[in-house]
Design an enzyme around this catalytic site. Sequence first.
Site, mmCIF file in Angstrom:
data_model
loop_
_atom_site.group_PDB
_atom_site.id
_atom_site.type_symbol
_atom_site.label_atom_id
_atom_site.label_comp_id
_atom_site.label_asym_id
_atom_site.label_seq_id
_atom_site.Cartn_x
_atom_site.Cartn_y
_atom_site.Cartn_z
ATOM 1 N N ASP A 255 40.287 -20.959 38.897
ATOM 2 C CA ASP A 255 39.401 -20.436 39.937
ATOM 3 C C ASP A 255 40.147 -19.353 40.705
ATOM 4 O OD1 ASP A 255 37.365 -20.275 42.133
ATOM 5 O OD2 ASP A 255 36.580 -22.041 41.130
ATOM 6 N N HIS A 278 39.760 -16.337 39.138
ATOM 7 C CA HIS A 278 38.618 -15.605 39.690
ATOM 8 C C HIS A 278 39.058 -14.542 40.680
ATOM 9 C CE1 HIS A 278 35.561 -19.074 38.723
ATOM 10 N NE2 HIS A 278 36.292 -18.717 37.690
#
Length: 453
Positions: A255, A278
Amino acid sequence: MKFLALAALFASTVSSIAVDGLIPGARVIPANDVVALKKVGAHHQKHPHRRTVIIRPSFNDEDDVSADFLWGIKWANRGGRLLLQKGKKYVIGKKLDLTFLKDIEVQLDGELKFTNDVPYWQANNFYYDFQKSISFWRWGGEDIKIFGSGVLNGNGQRWYNEFAGQEILDPNNKYYRPILFVTENATRVSVEGITQLNSPCWTNFFVRTKDISFNNVFIHAYSTNASALPKNTDGFDTLNVDGLTVTNTRVDIGDDCLSPKPNTTNVFVQNLWCNGTHGTSMGSIGQYPGVLDIIENVWIENVTLLNGENGARLKAWAGPNVGYGRINNVTYKNIHVENTDNPIVLDQCYFNINATQCAAYPSRVNFTNIVFENIYGTSSGKHGKVVADLTCSPNAVCSGIRLKNIHLTSPAGSPPVIVCDGIQGDIGVECQSSTNLTTKRSIGLARNLKYKA
């Protein structure tokens, strides 16, 4: 329960004090004898000779030493050091409230490993309303130093398996996963040298914390099950934090590499390496109705982002029931991206909201004084020729957005496209509106992409 005495090496060279009462078999080494330990690690700069506390390790993965660890922390508090020895494992199976700390060092050269007893942890944890977060433990107080060559292991595989197919921001989600390391009401916290492994959820979460630093830390989350990824294992998350420094750190997780969240100020990041993430994200903010959120004064420099969804990203919620706020004075400088879907992105249509809904209920979070300087490398080509997507809400202000020395390419071909909608003033480079017919094919699915938390 049997307790181990000090190893023979220490027994022969170090005078120690047997401590009666709480934990039989543990030892406290007086400050004037700590020098005899020699190669166990660096000493605190202000207090080179500290009393050192040693606790017994676990015999196996079922041998919970939570009580021993808490005892050791209490004895090392106020001027001492807890030593977790190299080659030893310390299993934690009970939640721990460590918010009473003052002037303590924890030297982690071994492995601290949490149990994967899901029913226990879901019933016994520290809960935070923000995105329904829970933690195994919480650290608080002042002048806390954690350092060493060891591992903090979240033992996350069972959590990954059982959470597969679910979403953390689903309002119906009841499968809460613990965060690996949490500070709360803490001041002057330093973490250096350790590895953080396989957190069940976010790796670090700092709450109401001032002046916290991470240096030379390796954060890694991987799954042995290809259908159960280590989702939401963010490297760094914050809530009501003033003063965060991250330097010389590697993050390989599933993430956000870095994600300052509401009411975070004065962030400095330098020499950060992120793989499969991310991105380095500001936010998300503006999630909760009527709540003011702020991120301000952020400097991010010398970052490498590989094989991820995003590079430099700002994200704010939109919808009928959201909050408001601002992200102000943020600089991204010397950012290298490779095989990254969105090298630069301003996202004011977060989370799981399509373009039609976002237009009807736009974000109320302002983006101001944002600089992207010397951003270079390649996109993945997932969104065609688009290498930067700067899309602002008609309800919010996007001003002082500047791009300098942007050298990004796409495997989809040349020339690369920078999209800008709703930006006030000149951004410093040529850009095109998403409504321009010549860019629609390049934009591809970017507008309808549902970003994950």
